[in-house]
Design an enzyme around this catalytic site. Structure first.
Site, PDB file in Angstrom:
ATOM      1  N   ASP A  64     -20.479 -40.366  51.327  1.00 12.41           N
ATOM      2  CA  ASP A  64     -20.926 -39.906  50.096  1.00 12.41           C
ATOM      3  C   ASP A  64     -22.555 -39.461  50.075  1.00 12.41           C
ATOM      4  OD1 ASP A  64     -20.998 -39.629  47.356  1.00 12.41           O
ATOM      5  OD2 ASP A  64     -19.432 -41.198  47.078  1.00 12.41           O
ATOM      6  N   ASP A  93     -22.275 -35.383  45.826  1.00 10.71           N
ATOM      7  CA  ASP A  93     -22.360 -36.061  44.431  1.00 10.71           C
ATOM      8  C   ASP A  93     -22.992 -35.029  43.473  1.00 10.71           C
ATOM      9  OD1 ASP A  93     -22.246 -38.838  42.845  1.00 10.71           O
ATOM     10  OD2 ASP A  93     -24.189 -38.078  42.491  1.00 10.71           O
ATOM     11  N   GLU A  98     -18.865 -32.652  44.181  1.00  9.39           N
ATOM     12  CA  GLU A  98     -18.300 -32.915  43.180  1.00  9.39           C
ATOM     13  C   GLU A  98     -19.113 -32.120  42.182  1.00  9.39           C
ATOM     14  OE1 GLU A  98     -18.671 -36.982  40.058  1.00  9.39           O
ATOM     15  OE2 GLU A  98     -20.311 -36.270  41.210  1.00  9.39           O
ATOM     16  N   HIS A 151     -13.789 -43.728  41.554  1.00 10.18           N
ATOM     17  CA  HIS A 151     -14.357 -44.864  41.239  1.00 10.18           C
ATOM     18  C   HIS A 151     -15.125 -44.691  39.824  1.00 10.18           C
ATOM     19  CE1 HIS A 151     -17.330 -41.924  42.636  1.00 10.18           C
ATOM     20  NE2 HIS A 151     -18.199 -42.529  42.184  1.00 10.18           N
ATOM     21  N   ASP A 152     -14.916 -43.216  39.123  1.00  8.98           N
ATOM     22  CA  ASP A 152     -15.434 -43.418  37.933  1.00  8.98           C
ATOM     23  C   ASP A 152     -14.604 -43.161  36.633  1.00  8.98           C
ATOM     24  OD1 ASP A 152     -18.222 -42.815  38.886  1.00  8.98           O
ATOM     25  OD2 ASP A 152     -17.854 -40.848  39.497  1.00  8.98           O
TER      26      ASP A 152
HETATM   27  C1  NOJ Z   1     -21.143 -39.177  40.148  1.00  2.00           C
HETATM   28  C2  NOJ Z   1     -20.652 -40.412  40.919  1.00  2.00           C
HETATM   29  O1  NOJ Z   1     -19.530 -40.281  41.120  1.00  2.00           O
HETATM   30  C3  NOJ Z   1     -21.029 -41.601  39.717  1.00  2.00           C
HETATM   31  O2  NOJ Z   1     -20.554 -42.946  40.113  1.00  2.00           O
HETATM   32  C4  NOJ Z   1     -22.761 -41.547  39.726  1.00  2.00           C
HETATM   33  O3  NOJ Z   1     -22.834 -42.746  38.643  1.00  2.00           O
HETATM   34  C5  NOJ Z   1     -23.075 -40.230  39.192  1.00  2.00           C
HETATM   35  N1  NOJ Z   1     -22.689 -39.187  40.100  1.00  2.00           N
HETATM   36  C6  NOJ Z   1     -24.708 -40.038  39.617  1.00  2.00           C
HETATM   37  O4  NOJ Z   1     -25.079 -40.448  41.160  1.00  2.00           O
END
Ligand code: NOJ
Length: 538
Positions: free
Chosen positions: A97, A197, A250, A319-320
């Site tokens: 990551d 990210d 992402e 994970h989000d």
């Molecule tokens: C996306 C990540 O997947 C998330 O978990 C994180 O809080 C935010 N970006 C900030 O890095």
């Protein structure tokens, strides 16, 4: 010809919640090593590791304080080297990551940048306020403002996420220089690439006030700016192209067109992107305002992206995001069938499939009962804002319970023993009560389990060129049905999905059954509740 990262299935590990081996209640690298055979057995070809770097854990690793180290809670650099070596032995590649929009406020760069005269001042975005007001009117991803005042140096710094996650300044060429070095450090160790990210918000074109918006006021100044494209092309040309690796970005608030600008092969920026469009079909404007799941809307969005992008990074969980079976399926009576339907769909779409830990055993949302069971900074921030806005407690709680990122972060359920076999200590986040029923051990030896369906579908995809490389064609979308075709060199497969609790008719001329999530001999044109079938067309 497909690239290797198009042929393999990716498995995302959230290390804190995967497997603990030293009894501190937090998953660790040795835990991952101990489960590599399990992942190999599943058919995984690539692991995406959520952050393993030192971090004060305000955002559990997404606030990095050392990009070239390992968080002591998770292990050591020797453990990391061992993980890479053990994975390699099993032909599993590892993707890191890569969180470079911001650092932790405890990163040495930021600590030094607090001194106005330090060469590190310009690594971050510092600005004087307007009288008593912050430099502009932007609002952030975790709710609230984006500027934090720093008393000693008399200026504000920008943070699009938590205030402990200051944004880096990509107008300063030294920052990009540092980023290149960090990438090379990991690539030399043998990692196979990066999950990048929030990568389309790096470059801030201006710090002017934004147009007032319900969410993210100011985003027009940093979403997918030309400066970001330029950075991505530079990283590709100067670093990534010199290694056998790939990137998946992402990307927030992308449309199919802005997504193409980031990942079309001729642009030489990213290899794949994660978009959120399909994950937003069960919400109003923001995820905290849930809208009833509508399979047709979900299918329509997925179809659109399948048709427009040459290659997709397909996912239903990470994970989000809350657990997919609780969200898009049924975690009650049809838990087993609907989890398998989602599996069949994920692995039969065109693109690289991403499976999130626990998805392969149908883990469900957690039965949280109060805010003090939640660790997520986002949930607490949003709860606080809702409170200040005067939302009644029951409504605030409903908003958070269904959408909290902690739904996906509870420990992986390995067996029916204490703490689901995750730890011998006290788990850092609660273990879901349903672990006695839903756990890896129970499913691994059961040929009819959800995990066995994942294993079967991965194997099918690995050996079936139509599923791997075939084109995608939407055939039917209704409130409950989603039917699509994958074709290659004159041969085709049709995937028929029934997202409802009732039987549906979907006759298919000349269909020869290949696979179903029900026991059946052939395809009779009737789809049972949450049935998914794959048929060959004669
Ligand atoms: C996306 C990540 O997947 C998330 O978990 C994180 O809080 C935010 N970006 C900030 O890095």
């Amino acid at each position: 010809m497909l690239e290797w990262w198009q042929e393999r299935v990716v498995y995302q590990i959230y290390p804190r919640s995967f497997q603990d081996t030293n009894g501190d209640g937090i998953g660790d690298l040795q835990g991952i090593i101990s489960r590599l055979d399990n992942l190999k057995d599943l058919g995984v070809g690539i692991i995406w590791l959520s952050p393993v770097y030192p971090s004060p854990n305000v955002d559990f690793g997404y606030d990095i304080s050392d990009y070239q180290g390992i968080h002591p809670e998770l292990g050591t650099m020797e453990d990391m080297d061992q993980l890479l070596a053990e994975a390699k032995k099993r032909d599993i590649r590892i993707v890191m990551d890569f969180v470079i929009n911001h650092t932790s406020d405890q990163h040495p760069w930021f600590l030094q940048s607090q001194d106005r005269n330090s060469p590190y001042r310009d690594y971050y975005i510092w600005k004087s306020g307007r009288g008593r007001k912050p430099p502009n009117n932007w609002t952030g991803f975790f709710g609230g403002g984006t500027w934090e005042f720093h008393e000693q140096s008399g200026q504000y710094y920008l943070h699009l996420f938590a205030k402990n996650q200051p944004d880096l300044n990509y107008r300063n060429p030294r920052v990009l220089q540092e980023v290149k070095e960090i990438m090379r450090f990991w690539l030399r160790k043998g990692v196979a690439g990066f999950r990048c990210d929030v990568i389309n918000i790096l470059y801030k074109s201006s710090l002017a006030d934004g147009r007032r918006a319900l969410i993210l006021t100011g985003s027009e100044h940093y979403l997918s700016q030309e400066g970001t494209h330029e950075i991505l092309r530079t990283l590709r040309r100067e670093v990534l192209d010199h290694y056998d690796c790939f990137t998946v970005g992402e990307t927030v608030f992308v449309t199919p067109q802005t997504a193409l600008d980031l990942m079309a092969p001729e642009r030489k920026e990213l290899d794949m992107i994660f978009s959120f469009a399909h994950m937003e079909t069960d919400q109003y404007i923001v995820k905290w305002f849930k809208r009833k799941f509508h399979a047709g809307r979900f299918a329509k969005t997925i179809s659109h992206w399948q048709n427009v992008l040459p290659w997709n990074a397909n996912y239903f969980e990470n994970h989000d995001q809350p657990r997919s079976v609780s969200r898009f399926g049924d975690d009650g009576v049809y838990w087993d069938k609907s989890a398998k339907l989602l599996c069949i769909m994920l692995l039969s779409l065109r693109g690289t499939p991403f499976i999130y830990q626990g998805q392969e055993i149908g883990m469900t949302n957690f039965d949280f009962t109060s805010m003090d069971q939640l660790a997520d900074v986002e949930s607490h921030n949003i709860y606080g804002i809702a409170k200040r806005l005067g939302f009644p407690p029951a409504l605030r709680w409903r908003m958070i319970k269904a959408t909290s990122r902690d739904n996906a972060r509870t420990p992986l359920q390995w067996n029916s023993g204490p703490n689901a076999g995750f730890t011998t200590g006290r788990p850092w986040l609660g273990v879901n009560k349903n672990y006695e029923k839903i756990n890896m051990e129970a499913q691994i030896s059961d040929p009819t389990s959800i995990r066995s369906m994942y294993k079967k579908m991965i194997a099918l995809r690995q050996t079936n060129d139509i599923l791997k490389a075939g084109s995608f064609e939407t055939l039917k979308i209704s409130k409950d049905l989603f039917i699509y075709r994958r074709s290659l060199d004159g041969a085709s497969l049709v995937i028929l999905l029934n997202f409802s609790l009732t039987e549906k008719r979907a006759p298919w001329e000349g269909a020869v059954l290949l696979l179903s999530n029900y026991e059946r001999q052939g395809y009779d044109g009737r789809l049972r509740p949450y049935e998914a079938v794959i048929v060959k067309e004669a």
